[in-house]
Design a protein around this motif. Structure first.
Motif, short mmCIF file in Angstrom:
data_model
loop_
_atom_site.label_atom_id
_atom_site.label_comp_id
_atom_site.label_asym_id
_atom_site.label_seq_id
_atom_site.Cartn_x
_atom_site.Cartn_y
_atom_site.Cartn_z
N VAL A 4 36.23 53.00 46.70
CA VAL A 4 35.93 51.77 45.97
C VAL A 4 34.82 52.10 44.97
O VAL A 4 33.85 52.78 45.31
N VAL A 5 34.97 51.64 43.74
CA VAL A 5 33.98 51.86 42.68
C VAL A 5 33.33 50.53 42.32
O VAL A 5 34.05 49.54 42.09
N GLY A 15 35.85 54.91 33.54
CA GLY A 15 35.75 56.37 33.46
C GLY A 15 35.73 57.00 34.84
O GLY A 15 36.38 58.03 35.08
N LEU A 16 34.98 56.40 35.76
CA LEU A 16 34.94 56.90 37.13
C LEU A 16 36.31 56.80 37.80
O LEU A 16 36.74 57.71 38.51
N ARG A 18 39.28 56.87 36.39
CA ARG A 18 40.18 57.91 35.85
C ARG A 18 39.81 59.29 36.38
O ARG A 18 40.67 60.10 36.71
N LEU A 19 38.50 59.56 36.45
CA LEU A 19 38.04 60.85 36.95
C LEU A 19 38.47 61.05 38.40
O LEU A 19 39.00 62.10 38.77
N LEU A 20 38.22 60.04 39.22
CA LEU A 20 38.56 60.15 40.64
C LEU A 20 40.06 60.31 40.84
O LEU A 20 40.51 61.13 41.65
N GLU A 21 40.85 59.54 40.09
CA GLU A 21 42.30 59.65 40.22
C GLU A 21 42.80 61.01 39.74
O GLU A 21 43.74 61.57 40.32
N GLU A 22 42.17 61.53 38.71
CA GLU A 22 42.56 62.85 38.20
C GLU A 22 42.37 63.93 39.25
O GLU A 22 43.13 64.90 39.31
N GLY A 24 42.66 63.48 42.48
CA GLY A 24 43.44 63.21 43.68
C GLY A 24 42.94 62.10 44.58
O GLY A 24 43.47 61.91 45.68
N CYS A 25 41.92 61.36 44.16
CA CYS A 25 41.44 60.25 44.97
C CYS A 25 42.29 59.01 44.72
O CYS A 25 42.85 58.84 43.64
N GLU A 26 42.33 58.15 45.70
CA GLU A 26 43.00 56.85 45.55
C GLU A 26 41.93 55.78 45.39
O GLU A 26 41.15 55.54 46.32
N VAL A 27 41.86 55.18 44.22
CA VAL A 27 40.87 54.13 43.97
C VAL A 27 41.46 52.80 44.43
O VAL A 27 42.40 52.28 43.83
N LEU A 28 40.89 52.26 45.50
CA LEU A 28 41.41 51.03 46.09
C LEU A 28 40.99 49.80 45.30
O LEU A 28 41.73 48.80 45.25
N ALA A 29 39.79 49.85 44.71
CA ALA A 29 39.29 48.70 43.94
C ALA A 29 38.19 49.19 43.01
O ALA A 29 37.47 50.13 43.33
N ALA A 30 38.09 48.54 41.85
CA ALA A 30 37.02 48.80 40.90
C ALA A 30 36.41 47.46 40.54
O ALA A 30 37.07 46.62 39.93
N VAL A 31 35.16 47.24 40.96
CA VAL A 31 34.55 45.92 40.85
C VAL A 31 33.24 45.99 40.06
O VAL A 31 32.69 47.07 39.85
N GLY A 32 32.75 44.81 39.65
CA GLY A 32 31.57 44.77 38.80
C GLY A 32 30.40 43.99 39.34
O GLY A 32 29.39 43.85 38.67
N THR A 33 30.52 43.49 40.59
CA THR A 33 29.42 42.73 41.19
C THR A 33 29.22 43.16 42.65
O THR A 33 30.13 43.69 43.29
N GLY A 34 28.02 42.86 43.16
CA GLY A 34 27.73 43.19 44.54
C GLY A 34 28.59 42.41 45.51
O GLY A 34 29.03 42.94 46.54
N THR A 35 28.83 41.15 45.21
CA THR A 35 29.67 40.32 46.08
C THR A 35 31.07 40.89 46.21
O THR A 35 31.64 40.95 47.31
N GLU A 36 31.61 41.35 45.10
CA GLU A 36 32.95 41.96 45.12
C GLU A 36 32.94 43.26 45.91
O GLU A 36 33.92 43.59 46.60
N LEU A 37 31.86 44.01 45.81
CA LEU A 37 31.76 45.26 46.58
C LEU A 37 31.82 44.98 48.07
O LEU A 37 32.60 45.62 48.80
N VAL A 38 31.00 44.04 48.54
CA VAL A 38 30.97 43.74 49.97
C VAL A 38 32.36 43.30 50.44
O VAL A 38 32.85 43.75 51.49
N ALA A 39 33.02 42.45 49.67
CA ALA A 39 34.35 41.97 50.04
C ALA A 39 35.36 43.12 50.08
O ALA A 39 36.19 43.20 50.99
N ALA A 40 35.27 44.03 49.11
CA ALA A 40 36.22 45.15 49.05
C ALA A 40 36.02 46.10 50.23
O ALA A 40 37.00 46.57 50.83
#
Length: 215
Positions: A4-5, A15-16, A18-22, A24-40
């Motif tokens: 999770v980013v 950018g992160l 795309r880098l992580l996916e390049e 071989g990582c699986e990005v489950l969520a990309a969020v922009g707030t702390g509340t979204e991070l906790v939920a993810a």
């Protein structure tokens, strides 16, 4: 790795991703707030989360506070703080449960992608990785009842390098000593910090680093 980013800056966040996916990582969520991070973190249970410190609404320490909250919801959830800033106000809380799986790297000081990914893997695996500048800021807050008071200067040097995520061979190269000498110093650290052999070396290593950062 399932990641999770969390970063409020869209360009950096994407950018992160795309880098992580390049790599071989699986990005489950990309969020922009702390509340979204906790939920993810609570919903998706990623292998590791990459979190910026300053996010809306005040752009001060929301990311760190959200990281602490996420680990309260999901105990031991691996968190790597990746930021332009050293903010120690909630760093003690992030370290407080002694579970490991935490890191704090400065964006401008990450030399290359492999270094970043190595740190990410270390945190995902339950280890720790801290930028030396972050360590220095944490040490400013050292308490009087320093649990590391019995360590020799060399043992402190070894422990500081362990906090940066260095392996035993890397520590031996940095200090220009043999790996055997490094292992001897680490055994001494374990004994003086009452980290006994019934735990694995990896677990004792994490506990030693956390004792150093929290002292």
């Amino acid at each position: 790795m399932r990641v999770v980013v969390a970063d409020d800056a869209v360009l950096i966040r994407e950018g992160l991703v795309r880098l992580l996916e390049e790599f071989g990582c699986e990005v489950l969520a990309a969020v922009g707030t702390g509340t979204e991070l906790v939920a993810a973190v609570e919903e998706l249970r990623p292998d590791v989360s990459v979190v910026d410190v300053r996010m809306p609404p005040t752009f001060t320490d929301e990311g760190l506070r959200a990281a602490v909250a996420a680990r309260q919801k999901v105990p031991g959830a691996p968190i790597l703080i990746l930021s332009q800033y050293v903010e120690v106000s909630y760093a003690d809380d992030l370290l407080a449960d002694a579970r490991g799986a935490v890191g704090y790297l400065l964006k401008d000081r990450v030399v290359d992608v492999e270094e970043f990914l190595a740190g990410l893997r270390r945190v995902a695996g339950g280890g720790t990785v801290f930028d030396p500048q972050v360590v220095a800021q944490l040490m400013v807050r050292r308490r009087r009842d320093d649990p590391l008071g019995s360590l020799t200067p060399r043992e402190r040097e070894v422990l500081a390098l362990m906090a940066e995520g260095r392996s035993n061979p890397a520590i031996s190269r940095e200090l220009v000593v043999t790996e055997g000498a490094v292992e001897k110093h680490i055994r001494g650290i374990f004994v003086k910090l009452n980290l006994y052999a019934d735990d694995t070396d990896q677990h004792r290593r994490v506990l030693a680093v956390l004792a150093y950062l929290r002292s």
